[in-house]
Design an enzyme around this catalytic site. Structure first.
Site, PDB file in Angstrom:
ATOM      1  N   LYS A  83       0.867  -1.192   0.000  1.00 27.67           N
ATOM      2  CA  LYS A  83       0.000   0.000   0.000  1.00 27.67           C
ATOM      3  C   LYS A  83       0.899   1.236   0.000  1.00 27.67           C
ATOM      4  O   LYS A  83       1.756   1.395   0.872  1.00 27.67           O
ATOM      5  CB  LYS A  83      -0.868  -0.059   1.257  1.00 27.67           C
ATOM      6  CG  LYS A  83      -2.113   0.762   1.222  1.00 27.67           C
ATOM      7  CD  LYS A  83      -2.964   0.467   2.451  1.00 27.67           C
ATOM      8  CE  LYS A  83      -4.075   1.483   2.570  1.00 27.67           C
ATOM      9  NZ  LYS A  83      -4.581   1.555   3.942  1.00 27.67           N
TER      10      LYS A  83
HETATM   11  C1  E4P Z   1      -7.930   1.941   4.410  1.00 34.74           C
HETATM   12  O1  E4P Z   1      -7.268   1.468   3.523  1.00 34.74           O
HETATM   13  C2  E4P Z   1      -7.770   3.333   4.884  1.00 34.74           C
HETATM   14  O2  E4P Z   1      -6.491   3.543   5.371  1.00 34.74           O
HETATM   15  C3  E4P Z   1      -8.832   3.617   5.934  1.00 34.74           C
HETATM   16  O3  E4P Z   1     -10.084   3.217   5.427  1.00 34.74           O
HETATM   17  C4  E4P Z   1      -8.852   5.074   6.355  1.00 34.74           C
HETATM   18  O4  E4P Z   1      -9.957   5.279   7.202  1.00 34.74           O
HETATM   19  P1  E4P Z   1     -10.158   6.627   8.046  1.00 34.74           P
HETATM   20  O5  E4P Z   1     -10.325   7.755   7.093  1.00 34.74           O
HETATM   21  O6  E4P Z   1     -11.395   6.375   8.859  1.00 34.74           O
HETATM   22  O7  E4P Z   1      -8.926   6.785   8.895  1.00 34.74           O
END
Ligand code: E4P
Length: 214
Positions: A83
């Site tokens: 990622k």
């Molecule tokens: C997932 O890949 C993301 O990092 C996550 O959904 C971010 O969520 P948030 O905006 O609630 O921190």
């Protein structure tokens, strides 16, 4: 449609697996920090129970550093997806991983133009954040609609859209109507999605009436 668990918490992940609602897992540094584990330990624990894609986020912001971190993650298990935050150097690393057949997720996508670049660089997944857009009064689902339309317009684009930053059930339903591919959902929202007050009222009424059976 695929549902991922958006968590590094093993109890939440195991709950998703038990329900058949864990086609994969997304993590980020904030989610890993909540576990009190190291990044490596948290990712290894998740990979020990999840067969689907497990997304592990790099911290480096230069292409070489991103590549080295991603290669280390890829050694942990075959189902690792690297990622990578959306940025110029990140796109370079995406291209390199793509050439080597290593899957990537370009995260922190907040515009259609960013999604186009990530897809063309060879990202397996693009990850728009609906909740964080809604937080600043910019409709998150409009971004999903646009990205779905663009990707549909160009069938050679193979990247799948992961709807992220999901804060409530509508953040799943609206992008699902738009045709997004994957939804990464925190445990709390999965629980909310099960519920409807008319279901609870209906169950109570049926049980009450069952007492009248002869
Ligand atoms: C997932 O890949 C993301 O990092 C996550 O959904 C971010 O969520 P948030 O905006 O609630 O921190």
């Amino acid at each position: 449609m695929k549902i991922y668990v958006d968590s590094a918490d093993m109890a939440e992940i195991e709950n998703g697996l038990a329900l058949g609602l864990c086609d994969g897992v997304t993590t980020n540094p904030t989610l890993i920090a909540k576990t009190g584990k190291s990044m490596d330990a948290a990712i290894k624990d998740i990979c020990s129970v999840v067969d689907g894609d497990v997304h592990a986020e790099v911290l480096s912001l230069d292409a070489e550093g991103i590549y080295k971190e991603g290669k280390e993650f890829a050694k942990v298990a075959d189902n690792i997806v690297v990622k990578i935050p959306m940025c110029h150097e990140g796109l370079k690393a995406v291209k390199r991983f793509s050439d080597e057949g290593i899957k990537t997720n370009v995260t922190l996508i907040f515009s259609t133009s960013q999604a186009i670049l990530a897809a063309k660089a060879g990202a397996s997944n693009v990850c728009p954040f609906v909740g964080r857009l809604d937080d600043i009064s910019s409709p998150g689902n409009e971004l999903i609609n646009e990205i779905v339309t663009v990707f549909d317009n160009y069938p050679t684009i193979e990247s799948e859209i992961i709807v992220a930053s999901i804060r409530n059930p509508l953040h799943v339903v609206e992008p699902a109507l738009a045709g997004a591919h994957i939804f990464t959902i925190p445990g709390g929202v999965l629980a909310q999605m099960e519920k409807h007050p008319l279901t609870d009222i209906g169950i109570a009424a049926f049980l009450e009436d069952a007492k009248k059976f002869t």
